[in-house]
Design a protein around this motif. Sequence first.
Motif, PDB file in Angstrom:
ATOM      1  N   VAL A   1       3.581  -8.215 -12.216  1.00 20.39           N
ATOM      2  CA  VAL A   1       4.462  -7.068 -11.944  1.00 20.39           C
ATOM      3  C   VAL A   1       5.888  -7.356 -12.411  1.00 20.39           C
ATOM      4  O   VAL A   1       6.609  -6.449 -12.843  1.00 20.39           O
ATOM      5  CB  VAL A   1       4.457  -6.741 -10.432  1.00 20.39           C
ATOM      6  CG1 VAL A   1       5.442  -5.627 -10.111  1.00 20.39           C
ATOM      7  CG2 VAL A   1       3.052  -6.354  -9.984  1.00 20.39           C
ATOM      8  N   LEU A   2       6.286  -8.618 -12.353  1.00 14.07           N
ATOM      9  CA  LEU A   2       7.667  -8.990 -12.681  1.00 14.07           C
ATOM     10  C   LEU A   2       7.852  -9.369 -14.148  1.00 14.07           C
ATOM     11  O   LEU A   2       8.892  -9.915 -14.518  1.00 14.07           O
ATOM     12  CB  LEU A   2       8.109 -10.152 -11.785  1.00 14.07           C
ATOM     13  CG  LEU A   2       8.168  -9.821 -10.285  1.00 14.07           C
ATOM     14  CD1 LEU A   2       8.502 -11.060  -9.473  1.00 14.07           C
ATOM     15  CD2 LEU A   2       9.179  -8.717 -10.012  1.00 14.07           C
TER      16      LEU A   2
ATOM     17  N   ILE B   1       9.795  -1.257  -8.740  1.00 17.02           N
ATOM     18  CA  ILE B   1       9.090  -2.505  -9.042  1.00 17.02           C
ATOM     19  C   ILE B   1       8.827  -3.303  -7.768  1.00 17.02           C
ATOM     20  O   ILE B   1       7.739  -3.870  -7.579  1.00 17.02           O
ATOM     21  CB  ILE B   1       9.906  -3.344 -10.054  1.00 17.02           C
ATOM     22  CG1 ILE B   1       9.838  -2.719 -11.446  1.00 17.02           C
ATOM     23  CG2 ILE B   1       9.400  -4.781 -10.110  1.00 17.02           C
ATOM     24  CD1 ILE B   1       8.446  -2.702 -12.055  1.00 17.02           C
ATOM     25  N   LEU B   2       9.801  -3.344  -6.874  1.00 19.97           N
ATOM     26  CA  LEU B   2       9.628  -4.088  -5.624  1.00 19.97           C
ATOM     27  C   LEU B   2       8.566  -3.435  -4.742  1.00 19.97           C
ATOM     28  O   LEU B   2       7.828  -4.128  -4.039  1.00 19.97           O
ATOM     29  CB  LEU B   2      10.961  -4.174  -4.874  1.00 19.97           C
ATOM     30  CG  LEU B   2      12.049  -5.018  -5.541  1.00 19.97           C
ATOM     31  CD1 LEU B   2      13.304  -5.049  -4.684  1.00 19.97           C
ATOM     32  CD2 LEU B   2      11.556  -6.435  -5.807  1.00 19.97           C
ATOM     33  N   ARG B   3       8.508  -2.139  -4.795  1.00 22.68           N
ATOM     34  CA  ARG B   3       7.464  -1.427  -4.037  1.00 22.68           C
ATOM     35  C   ARG B   3       6.081  -1.800  -4.572  1.00 22.68           C
ATOM     36  O   ARG B   3       5.148  -2.055  -3.802  1.00 22.68           O
ATOM     37  CB  ARG B   3       7.701   0.081  -4.148  1.00 22.68           C
ATOM     38  CG  ARG B   3       6.870   0.922  -3.188  1.00 22.68           C
ATOM     39  CD  ARG B   3       7.127   2.391  -3.441  1.00 22.68           C
ATOM     40  NE  ARG B   3       6.425   3.229  -2.489  1.00 22.68           N
ATOM     41  CZ  ARG B   3       6.974   3.763  -1.410  1.00 22.68           C
ATOM     42  NH1 ARG B   3       8.246   3.534  -1.140  1.00 22.68           N
ATOM     43  NH2 ARG B   3       6.266   4.527  -0.598  1.00 22.68           N
ATOM     44  N   ILE B   4       5.968  -1.840  -5.895  1.00 22.73           N
ATOM     45  CA  ILE B   4       4.696  -2.220  -6.522  1.00 22.73           C
ATOM     46  C   ILE B   4       4.381  -3.684  -6.226  1.00 22.73           C
ATOM     47  O   ILE B   4       3.233  -4.045  -5.932  1.00 22.73           O
ATOM     48  CB  ILE B   4       4.752  -1.986  -8.046  1.00 22.73           C
ATOM     49  CG1 ILE B   4       4.962  -0.502  -8.361  1.00 22.73           C
ATOM     50  CG2 ILE B   4       3.476  -2.484  -8.716  1.00 22.73           C
ATOM     51  CD1 ILE B   4       5.200  -0.206  -9.832  1.00 22.73           C
TER      52      ILE B   4
ATOM     53  N   LEU C   1      13.025 -13.209  -8.157  1.00 20.15           N
ATOM     54  CA  LEU C   1      13.994 -12.198  -7.726  1.00 20.15           C
ATOM     55  C   LEU C   1      15.366 -12.823  -7.480  1.00 20.15           C
ATOM     56  O   LEU C   1      16.399 -12.233  -7.821  1.00 20.15           O
ATOM     57  CB  LEU C   1      13.492 -11.502  -6.459  1.00 20.15           C
ATOM     58  CG  LEU C   1      12.237 -10.639  -6.628  1.00 20.15           C
ATOM     59  CD1 LEU C   1      11.783 -10.086  -5.289  1.00 20.15           C
ATOM     60  CD2 LEU C   1      12.496  -9.498  -7.611  1.00 20.15           C
ATOM     61  N   LEU C   2      15.374 -14.010  -6.895  1.00 18.71           N
ATOM     62  CA  LEU C   2      16.650 -14.698  -6.675  1.00 18.71           C
ATOM     63  C   LEU C   2      17.319 -15.030  -8.008  1.00 18.71           C
ATOM     64  O   LEU C   2      18.539 -14.891  -8.159  1.00 18.71           O
ATOM     65  CB  LEU C   2      16.421 -15.980  -5.865  1.00 18.71           C
ATOM     66  CG  LEU C   2      16.179 -15.792  -4.362  1.00 18.71           C
ATOM     67  CD1 LEU C   2      15.688 -17.090  -3.732  1.00 18.71           C
ATOM     68  CD2 LEU C   2      17.451 -15.315  -3.669  1.00 18.71           C
TER      69      LEU C   2
ATOM     70  N   PHE D   1      15.099  -6.512   0.328  1.00 25.14           N
ATOM     71  CA  PHE D   1      13.674  -6.838   0.182  1.00 25.14           C
ATOM     72  C   PHE D   1      13.371  -8.206   0.791  1.00 25.14           C
ATOM     73  O   PHE D   1      12.398  -8.371   1.537  1.00 25.14           O
ATOM     74  CB  PHE D   1      13.302  -6.814  -1.303  1.00 25.14           C
ATOM     75  CG  PHE D   1      11.860  -7.134  -1.583  1.00 25.14           C
ATOM     76  CD1 PHE D   1      10.868  -6.186  -1.368  1.00 25.14           C
ATOM     77  CD2 PHE D   1      11.492  -8.380  -2.070  1.00 25.14           C
ATOM     78  CE1 PHE D   1       9.533  -6.482  -1.627  1.00 25.14           C
ATOM     79  CE2 PHE D   1      10.163  -8.681  -2.335  1.00 25.14           C
ATOM     80  CZ  PHE D   1       9.184  -7.727  -2.109  1.00 25.14           C
ATOM     81  N   LEU D   2      14.218  -9.183   0.488  1.00 28.41           N
ATOM     82  CA  LEU D   2      14.017 -10.533   1.024  1.00 28.41           C
ATOM     83  C   LEU D   2      14.132 -10.536   2.549  1.00 28.41           C
ATOM     84  O   LEU D   2      13.409 -11.275   3.229  1.00 28.41           O
ATOM     85  CB  LEU D   2      15.045 -11.497   0.421  1.00 28.41           C
ATOM     86  CG  LEU D   2      14.916 -11.775  -1.081  1.00 28.41           C
ATOM     87  CD1 LEU D   2      16.022 -12.714  -1.543  1.00 28.41           C
ATOM     88  CD2 LEU D   2      13.566 -12.376  -1.413  1.00 28.41           C
ATOM     89  N   HIS D   3      15.031  -9.727   3.067  1.00 28.64           N
ATOM     90  CA  HIS D   3      15.187  -9.642   4.524  1.00 28.64           C
ATOM     91  C   HIS D   3      13.881  -9.203   5.180  1.00 28.64           C
ATOM     92  O   HIS D   3      13.436  -9.798   6.174  1.00 28.64           O
ATOM     93  CB  HIS D   3      16.315  -8.663   4.858  1.00 28.64           C
ATOM     94  CG  HIS D   3      16.429  -8.346   6.318  1.00 28.64           C
ATOM     95  ND1 HIS D   3      16.701  -9.306   7.275  1.00 28.64           N
ATOM     96  CD2 HIS D   3      16.283  -7.167   6.994  1.00 28.64           C
ATOM     97  CE1 HIS D   3      16.736  -8.737   8.471  1.00 28.64           C
ATOM     98  NE2 HIS D   3      16.480  -7.451   8.325  1.00 28.64           N
TER      99      HIS D   3
END
Length: 237
Positions: free
Chosen positions: A51-52, A68-71, A124-125, A154-156
Amino acid sequence: ELYREVWLRLNTVLPRCLWIMTINALLDINNGNSRNVTITQENVLVDPLQVLRCDIRVFRCGPILKIILRILEASLAASRSQLSRHLLDKPLLEKSGQLTSDAEREELKNALVAAQESAALQILLEACLETEEDQSKPELMWSLREVRSVICSFLHQIFISEPSLAKLVHFQGYPRELLQVTVQGIPSMHICLDFIPELLSQASLEKQIFAVDLVSHLSIQYALPKAMSIARLCVNT
């Protein structure tokens, strides 16, 4: 933003098909091989990190990154479920080879899931790092701020649902220049105070330095007795 709203509406009609279409549409066009590669649903189930593989510009566009984060979140959950189903569908009939019990298989599955999810978070970071191009273009700096906010949110959510993943990511480490971003942007970072003494006890000097740097930011962000106690431990170590 309009694209995202339309996407969310379509997502209620044909989610899985839309996810794959979106991933393929956003593949890294600078990679010459990407034009000949089509990612399928099976690919994503086996390796959610597909995905990324999107174009780098996605990581400077907040609304698209949210999609993208949702996927990604759905793909990680689907992969996790697929692995659990695999263990149920293919029970260990003979105790031969390296695996001798279902407990070992479950442990390996959990290790694989943790590796996949931590790798996704590390990517992501890394996307939060400021580049030379960001510095040269003011509009990209604004986009970077938005992207950092999206990723931190998202990370939270991930850290709240899986505290062990927060521990794994910090034991792996990430660029120290991002500590200010993560500590200020992720409200759940205070949970790091629980495992910092263990991180400090690691033999690696690099990890010890990372732990001390992390504590310095946490102590400023969270003026708590526990934070001060951990800071004192760092000074005395």
